[in-house]
Design a protein around this motif. Structure first.
Motif, PDB file in Angstrom:
ATOM      1  N   HIS A 170     -40.106 -20.469  19.955  1.00  0.00           N
ATOM      2  CA  HIS A 170     -40.161 -19.959  21.336  1.00  0.00           C
ATOM      3  C   HIS A 170     -41.354 -19.032  21.544  1.00  0.00           C
ATOM      4  O   HIS A 170     -41.864 -18.885  22.649  1.00  0.00           O
ATOM      5  CB  HIS A 170     -38.863 -19.209  21.668  1.00  0.00           C
ATOM      6  N   GLN A 212     -36.027 -20.682  16.135  1.00  0.00           N
ATOM      7  CA  GLN A 212     -36.243 -19.905  17.367  1.00  0.00           C
ATOM      8  C   GLN A 212     -37.636 -19.267  17.429  1.00  0.00           C
ATOM      9  O   GLN A 212     -38.129 -18.960  18.505  1.00  0.00           O
ATOM     10  CB  GLN A 212     -35.161 -18.823  17.546  1.00  0.00           C
ATOM     11  N   TYR A 243     -38.775 -26.302  23.790  1.00  0.00           N
ATOM     12  CA  TYR A 243     -37.756 -26.046  24.815  1.00  0.00           C
ATOM     13  C   TYR A 243     -36.475 -25.488  24.221  1.00  0.00           C
ATOM     14  O   TYR A 243     -35.742 -24.775  24.886  1.00  0.00           O
ATOM     15  CB  TYR A 243     -37.434 -27.332  25.577  1.00  0.00           C
ATOM     16  N   GLY A 244     -36.196 -25.844  22.968  1.00  0.00           N
ATOM     17  CA  GLY A 244     -34.980 -25.342  22.335  1.00  0.00           C
ATOM     18  C   GLY A 244     -34.486 -26.314  21.279  1.00  0.00           C
ATOM     19  O   GLY A 244     -34.972 -27.438  21.180  1.00  0.00           O
ATOM     20  N   PHE A 289     -30.697 -27.462  18.999  1.00  0.00           N
ATOM     21  CA  PHE A 289     -29.241 -27.315  18.908  1.00  0.00           C
ATOM     22  C   PHE A 289     -28.708 -28.236  17.818  1.00  0.00           C
ATOM     23  O   PHE A 289     -29.401 -29.148  17.368  1.00  0.00           O
ATOM     24  CB  PHE A 289     -28.563 -27.615  20.255  1.00  0.00           C
ATOM     25  N   ARG A 327     -31.582 -20.717  13.589  1.00  0.00           N
ATOM     26  CA  ARG A 327     -32.130 -19.359  13.808  1.00  0.00           C
ATOM     27  C   ARG A 327     -33.624 -19.340  13.536  1.00  0.00           C
ATOM     28  O   ARG A 327     -34.399 -18.800  14.319  1.00  0.00           O
ATOM     29  CB  ARG A 327     -31.420 -18.346  12.902  1.00  0.00           C
ATOM     30  N   HIS A 346     -34.159 -33.932  30.878  1.00  0.00           N
ATOM     31  CA  HIS A 346     -33.201 -32.847  31.006  1.00  0.00           C
ATOM     32  C   HIS A 346     -32.711 -32.879  32.446  1.00  0.00           C
ATOM     33  O   HIS A 346     -33.405 -32.458  33.372  1.00  0.00           O
ATOM     34  CB  HIS A 346     -33.883 -31.508  30.676  1.00  0.00           C
ATOM     35  N   GLU A 402     -28.297 -22.136  30.772  1.00  0.00           N
ATOM     36  CA  GLU A 402     -29.655 -21.872  30.262  1.00  0.00           C
ATOM     37  C   GLU A 402     -29.887 -22.554  28.913  1.00  0.00           C
ATOM     38  O   GLU A 402     -30.952 -23.089  28.664  1.00  0.00           O
ATOM     39  CB  GLU A 402     -29.866 -20.355  30.126  1.00  0.00           C
ATOM     40  N   ASP A 403     -28.827 -22.541  28.066  1.00  0.00           N
ATOM     41  CA  ASP A 403     -28.977 -23.146  26.742  1.00  0.00           C
ATOM     42  C   ASP A 403     -29.055 -24.661  26.824  1.00  0.00           C
ATOM     43  O   ASP A 403     -28.340 -25.295  27.597  1.00  0.00           O
ATOM     44  CB  ASP A 403     -27.792 -22.743  25.853  1.00  0.00           C
ATOM     45  N   LEU A 404     -29.931 -25.204  26.000  1.00  0.00           N
ATOM     46  CA  LEU A 404     -30.138 -26.645  25.961  1.00  0.00           C
ATOM     47  C   LEU A 404     -28.956 -27.309  25.260  1.00  0.00           C
ATOM     48  O   LEU A 404     -28.545 -26.880  24.196  1.00  0.00           O
ATOM     49  CB  LEU A 404     -31.429 -26.890  25.183  1.00  0.00           C
ATOM     50  N   LYS A 405     -28.381 -28.333  25.860  1.00  0.00           N
ATOM     51  CA  LYS A 405     -27.316 -29.065  25.170  1.00  0.00           C
ATOM     52  C   LYS A 405     -27.438 -30.568  25.380  1.00  0.00           C
ATOM     53  O   LYS A 405     -28.016 -31.040  26.354  1.00  0.00           O
ATOM     54  CB  LYS A 405     -25.939 -28.548  25.583  1.00  0.00           C
TER      55      LYS A 405
END
Ligand code: ATP
Ligand code: MG
Length: 328
Positions: free
Chosen positions: A59, A56, A70-71, A73, A53, A27, A1-4
């Protein structure tokens, strides 16, 4: 689920800014096309985590006038922010390609930006801080959305704004060291709207004040710090060199105005206007004038501007943005 990062395939470079670069990526697991912003941050791991943090919050920013998130990292030493890809790019790119933007489109841009700013402030108490044509994006569905708003205080602190090769949309009160408010965003919107309607950055050489009182200026400006007052006198040669190295290229201008000349001009001279008189609708002129009131006390907030006549017109105007998008 987490974007990487491993799941993202580079497709194309979209642009370079002061703080980093933006790439169009896919993606792989979902086939989603995204825009990946890579921000180089010179900060401790703990600060990076704090930034992540804070990001976030994005979102929870759901509005048709705000780029979807989308996220984010960490990809040492960078922070990557993945957002909705807008296939027609930013409005600066559009006017540089097709010339001055039709005033009805500019009205739709003003409306979208104000709706976006009002949403960010009313729902999340977020002030954008960086309204300018390169942060207003457009797609082939005819949607207009804003990006790059100041959600993360730590991120804002970690990126020093360098002015080299850039224009400034900063309000007079900000240049003089006052805190950001939603009204500073309104000033930036006013400057941006004129730029789009004229097809060039509105502060031009013929408006420039003379530079006999040029003071020294660092090449960078830390957010929240006043610009003036700390200047040191340098030799004439030093000033000339500095002026050249910090030159701001003004489209349509015969020569270059240094960043300090530009900032002094914004503080000391009358605000730019939609000119010549009569070229644009009266309602548009009035709207832009009220964005560019130099005193932030009397300048209106985004919500108040939404009820001005030009915005009422823009709301009901049936200019087809989707059809327009297909012309370039
Ligand atoms: P600055 O760094 O001074 O704020 P900038 O806004 O141009 O300038 P970036 O935010 O790094 O710099 O963006 C670079 C370019 O990438 C933009 O000019 C825009 O054209 C493009 N871009 C940014 N985000 C997107 C997106 N979500 N979809 C499509 N293009 C984008
Ligand atoms: Mg940007």
């Amino acid at each position: 689920e987490d974007l990487k990062n491993e799941d993202l395939k580079d497709i194309q470079e979209l642009g370079q800014g002061n703080g980093g670069s933006v790439k169009k990526v896919e993606h792989i697991p979902t086939g989603t096309i995204m825009a990946k912003k890579i921000v180089l941050i010179d900060a401790k791991p703990s600060v990076r985590k704090q930034i992540l943090r804070e990001l976030q919050i994005m979102h929870d920013c759901n509005s048709p006038y705000i780029i979807s998130f989308y996220g984010a990292f960490i990809s040492d030493p960078n922070i990557c922010i993945c957002m909705e890809y807008m296939d027609k790019g930013s409005l600066d790119g559009i006017y540089k390609k097709i010339g001055p933007i039709d005033i009805d489109v500019v009205g739709k841009v003003a409306l979208a930006v104000l709706e976006g700013l009002t949403y960010l402030y009313d729902v999340h108490r977020i002030i954008h801080r960086d309204i300018k044509p390169s942060n207003i994006l457009f797609n082939s569905k005819g949607q207009i959305k804003i990006c790059d708003f100041g959600v993360s205080g730590e991120l804002i602190n970690s990126i020093a704004d360098t002015f080299v090769g850039t224009s400034t949309y900063m309000s007079p009160e900000r240049i003089q060291g006052a805190q950001y408010t939603v009204k500073s965003d309104v000033w930036s919107l006013g400057v941006s709207l004129i730029e789009l309607a004229l097809g060039r950055f509105p502060f031009s050489e013929d408006q420039a004040s003379d530079d006999s009182d040029l003071e020294d200026l660092q090449g960078t400006l830390s957010p929240g710090k006043p610009m003036f007052g700390a200047g040191q006198r340098n030799s004439k040669e030093d000033k000339d060199r500095k002026r050249k190295s910090m030159g701001v290229s003004l489209q349509g201008g015969a020569r270059t105005m240094s960043i300090l000349e530009l900032l002094q001009h914004i503080v000391n001279e009358p605000a730019p206007r939609l000119l010549p008189e009569g070229r644009f609708p009266k309602a548009a002129e009035e709207f832009v004038d009220s964005c560019l009131l130099k005193d932030p006390e009397v300048r209106k907030a985004p919500k108040e501007l939404l009820v001005l006549p030009w915005m009422e017109h823009s709301r009901t105007c049936n200019f087809d943005l989707e059809a327009w998008a297909s012309t370039f």
